[in-house]
Write an enzyme that holds these catalytic residues in place. Structure first.
Site, PDB file in Angstrom:
ATOM      1  N   LYS A 127      30.323  19.429 -35.384  1.00 44.87           N
ATOM      2  CA  LYS A 127      29.097  20.095 -35.629  1.00 44.87           C
ATOM      3  C   LYS A 127      28.559  19.929 -37.066  1.00 44.87           C
ATOM      4  CE  LYS A 127      28.945  24.231 -32.692  1.00 44.87           C
ATOM      5  NZ  LYS A 127      28.859  25.731 -32.668  1.00 44.87           N
ATOM      6  N   SER A 177      24.294  32.296 -37.499  1.00 44.76           N
ATOM      7  CA  SER A 177      24.587  31.479 -38.961  1.00 44.76           C
ATOM      8  C   SER A 177      23.386  30.382 -39.194  1.00 44.76           C
ATOM      9  CB  SER A 177      25.693  30.844 -38.654  1.00 44.76           C
ATOM     10  OG  SER A 177      26.794  31.903 -38.561  1.00 44.76           O
ATOM     11  N   ARG A 214      24.699  37.797 -27.831  1.00 47.51           N
ATOM     12  CA  ARG A 214      23.633  38.362 -28.405  1.00 47.51           C
ATOM     13  C   ARG A 214      22.503  38.732 -27.383  1.00 47.51           C
ATOM     14  NH1 ARG A 214      23.333  33.996 -32.877  1.00 47.51           N
ATOM     15  NH2 ARG A 214      24.132  33.108 -31.073  1.00 47.51           N
ATOM     16  N   HIS A 246      28.755  38.990 -37.089  1.00 39.95           N
ATOM     17  CA  HIS A 246      30.190  38.743 -36.866  1.00 39.95           C
ATOM     18  C   HIS A 246      30.844  39.976 -37.574  1.00 39.95           C
ATOM     19  CE1 HIS A 246      28.866  34.323 -37.253  1.00 39.95           C
ATOM     20  NE2 HIS A 246      29.034  34.341 -36.066  1.00 39.95           N
TER      21      HIS A 246
HETATM   22  O1  PNS Z   1      30.638  29.930 -33.547  1.00 41.63           O
HETATM   23  P1  PNS Z   1      30.555  29.113 -32.399  1.00 41.63           P
HETATM   24  O2  PNS Z   1      29.825  27.902 -32.768  1.00 41.63           O
HETATM   25  O3  PNS Z   1      30.402  29.725 -31.339  1.00 41.63           O
HETATM   26  O4  PNS Z   1      32.359  28.602 -32.155  1.00 41.63           O
HETATM   27  C1  PNS Z   1      32.656  27.687 -31.269  1.00 41.63           C
HETATM   28  C2  PNS Z   1      34.113  27.545 -31.257  1.00 41.63           C
HETATM   29  C3  PNS Z   1      34.839  26.965 -32.215  1.00 41.63           C
HETATM   30  C4  PNS Z   1      34.827  29.027 -30.898  1.00 41.63           C
HETATM   31  C5  PNS Z   1      34.160  26.441 -29.945  1.00 41.63           C
HETATM   32  O5  PNS Z   1      33.666  25.518 -30.377  1.00 41.63           O
HETATM   33  C6  PNS Z   1      35.773  26.290 -29.665  1.00 41.63           C
HETATM   34  O6  PNS Z   1      36.328  26.841 -29.131  1.00 41.63           O
HETATM   35  N1  PNS Z   1      36.051  24.897 -29.800  1.00 41.63           N
HETATM   36  C7  PNS Z   1      37.434  24.431 -29.783  1.00 41.63           C
HETATM   37  C8  PNS Z   1      37.424  23.546 -28.784  1.00 41.63           C
HETATM   38  C9  PNS Z   1      37.772  24.006 -27.348  1.00 41.63           C
HETATM   39  O7  PNS Z   1      38.684  24.526 -27.053  1.00 41.63           O
HETATM   40  N2  PNS Z   1      36.716  23.853 -26.359  1.00 41.63           N
HETATM   41  C10 PNS Z   1      36.970  24.751 -25.125  1.00 41.63           C
HETATM   42  C11 PNS Z   1      37.176  23.869 -24.054  1.00 41.63           C
HETATM   43  S1  PNS Z   1      35.917  22.609 -23.758  1.00 41.63           S
END
Ligand code: PNS
Length: 163
Positions: free
Chosen positions: A41, A132, A94, A17
């Protein structure tokens, strides 16, 4: 002003990150690292801990620009991006395995607001294996997380997760 948002759970932030943050910050006037609450989560670390880890990690890097902010968000990412007047969402990729989920998210976000673009950055190859989840699994089983996460957050991670 060209504002970018780099969202994630950062549970916890890894060196992968940090590498993306460093590179992405050079492409924007301002980069907002957006920590998603993501309670569904069941994160191992609280939002506050995750933000503290990011602050510590960024402050120990000399090569990081001073155009990086860290914030948290809940609910929809696109609403946060609009509130911040950003036009770009940056995500790291990745491997092919990341692609399907990220592709869906990018298209959904495009559907929600067609004026906001998602840009993908390829991981630095030296971090292609890193996640992570892997860090947490190693820590929970008493393994060494040296080189996987920034030095200043190794101890607090081990303290919380080591059996
Ligand atoms: O590190 P991650 O798990 O890839 O992060 C995920 C994150 C927080 C970026 C993603 O879950 C997110 O954008 N959540 C907010 C909800 C949202 O806007 N979802 C997209 C439309 S369904």
């Amino acid at each position: 002003m060209n504002i970018g948002v780099y969202p994630g759970s950062f549970d916890p932030v890894t060196n992968g990150h940090i590498d993306i943050i460093c590179r992405a910050s050079k492409l924007c006037d301002k980069l907002i690292v957006a920590v998603g609450s993501n309670e569904a989560k069941k994160p191992a670390f609280t939002v506050q801990e995750r933000i503290e880890f990011l602050r510590c990690a960024l402050s120990e890097r000399q090569d990081m620009g001073n155009n990086i902010e860290i914030e948290n968000f809940s609910n929809l990412l696109i609403d946060f991006v609009k509130k911040k007047k950003a036009k770009i969402i940056i995500k790291g990729l990745r491997a092919v395995s990341d692609f399907e989920y990220e592709f869906q998210m990018a298209l959904l976000n495009k559907q929600l607001d067609s004026g906001i673009e998602t840009l993908f950055m390829m991981t630095n190859v030296i971090y292609a294996y890193l996640s992570s989840s892997a860090v947490k699994e190693i820590a929970r089983n008493g393994g060494k997380i040296d080189g996987l996460v920034p030095d200043c957050i190794k101890d607090p991670i081990m303290k919380k997760l080591k059996p």
